[in-house]
Scaffold this motif. Sequence first.
Motif, mmCIF file in Angstrom:
data_model
loop_
_atom_site.group_PDB
_atom_site.id
_atom_site.type_symbol
_atom_site.label_atom_id
_atom_site.label_comp_id
_atom_site.label_asym_id
_atom_site.label_seq_id
_atom_site.Cartn_x
_atom_site.Cartn_y
_atom_site.Cartn_z
ATOM 1 N N UNK A 48 0.883 -1.302 0.042
ATOM 2 C CA UNK A 48 -0.092 0.096 0.109
ATOM 3 C C UNK A 48 0.854 1.281 0.039
ATOM 4 N N UNK A 49 0.328 2.426 -0.614
ATOM 5 C CA UNK A 49 0.797 3.632 -0.447
ATOM 6 C C UNK A 49 0.846 4.158 0.945
ATOM 7 N N UNK A 50 -0.089 3.645 1.628
ATOM 8 C CA UNK A 50 -0.101 4.080 3.054
ATOM 9 C C UNK A 50 0.746 3.721 3.987
ATOM 10 N N UNK A 51 1.281 2.439 3.855
ATOM 11 C CA UNK A 51 2.243 1.888 4.873
ATOM 12 C C UNK A 51 2.728 0.613 4.134
ATOM 13 N N UNK A 52 3.861 0.333 4.372
ATOM 14 C CA UNK A 52 4.561 -1.052 4.047
ATOM 15 C C UNK A 52 3.838 -2.235 4.652
ATOM 16 N N UNK A 53 3.156 -2.109 5.946
ATOM 17 C CA UNK A 53 2.436 -3.022 6.511
ATOM 18 C C UNK A 53 1.089 -3.461 6.180
ATOM 19 N N UNK A 54 0.558 -2.762 4.973
ATOM 20 C CA UNK A 54 -0.728 -2.557 4.438
ATOM 21 C C UNK A 54 -0.668 -3.172 2.897
ATOM 22 N N UNK A 55 -1.679 -3.739 2.288
ATOM 23 C CA UNK A 55 -1.776 -4.056 0.851
ATOM 24 C C UNK A 55 -2.814 -3.165 0.343
#
Length: 452
Positions: free
Chosen positions: A399-406
């Motif tokens: 994800x653009x939001x966080x590397x821990x999200x998809x």
Amino acid sequence: MTATTPQNPSAKKVYFVSLGCPKNQVDTEIMLGVVRQQGHQLVDTAEEADTLVVNTCGFIEEAKQESVETILELAQAKAAGQGKRLVVAGCLSQRYPDELAKEMPEVDNFLGSADMLGLAQVLSGGAQRMGVTPLSRRAYLYDHNTPRQVSGRTHSAYVKIAEGCDRPCAFCIIPKLRGPQRSRSIASIAAEAEALVASGARELCLIAQDLTTYGSDLDDRPDLERLLDRLCQVPELRWIRLHYAFPTTVTDGLIRQIASEPKIATYIDVPLQHIDSEVLKRMRRGYTEKVVRGMVERLRAQSKYIYLRTTMLVGHPGESEAAFQRLYDFIEEGHVDHLGVFPWSREDGTPSALLPGRVDPELAEERRLALMELQEELRLARQEALIGEEIEVLVEGVSDESEFLLDGRHEGQAPGIDGKVILTDGSAEPGSFVRARVTQAEAVDLVASLEL
């Protein structure tokens, strides 16, 4: 663009900028394929390139301004180096070849909207400055044998099934930029689809200026329904998405296919442009409010929900306050899932440019904002109704939001325009399909957990 390794000692280093619609993206990908086939190198910055290419859009005033600004930016990059060439391709070149050649001496080569393969001659150093081909019934149309390199993530790709348009819409310059309709054969489209799927594509977005009149110009008169039947036979293909249908040619058979065939996404993009019959008449759209409402009713009569994306044009000459209110009321009824609204732009060479009853541009912008604000309220309510629901999601990647999200998309979201699903509580590979439960909703994006 991702850099590639040169395969010949005289390889050029080529940098691309692609502007405009998905149809333009396909054209750019063909030029990328030309670069690869010729053994040249794609680079990621203008500074390291010796050849700068911009594929332009010339549809409306805003797009033309963006194209000109991009050309000037690349001209500065050219001036900052030595031995660089600047190539301008696409619709703006097609529309204003002589004017651009005169006003932009810093441009080395011009290619039109049907001249993608001409880039090979430019790179070899043997091309004339002006390479814009006049459009005709025999204008170029790519096929499954044309070199092409899909840009970005390979699990989703556009397939252009036809080029050009025969509609007489009063506000539109596309027929003069792209020529008359030219459809590809079912066999050619299927061959390209199979090759894309073999390379990792799981979603194919079919595009054309007029998708639902596909095949009407061919001798054997294939149609969109026959094409879809064939594409549904491609193994490993999961979603087929439909862009730019015309209201009068959305048939009952097509609607049934969308609702019943698992491989066809329950989604259709139909640019309606307006609802008021008098405005539609001035636009030369060839239908009335009754036709629009009839199409929407047939979509909504299906047991399986079909997502509807559309665009509306406000401020067209003759759009009265009452006509706009009629459009506003239609949107307020909640028939539309995804909406784009554009103010009318006076385009030389179109019938609309000569019409009386001009709407003040500031008023047109006010109307655009009013529709978008209304749609945002309606969409938020629709999105919030999904909280707690389990949905299928195509995973795009980190994800653009966080590397821990998809990031991902559900069946009712086309790439790049309809928002996304942000996935939490798990991992998955790009291009995979997962089940997730919606936990949060905004007007544009959803948040969903992979922990069911």
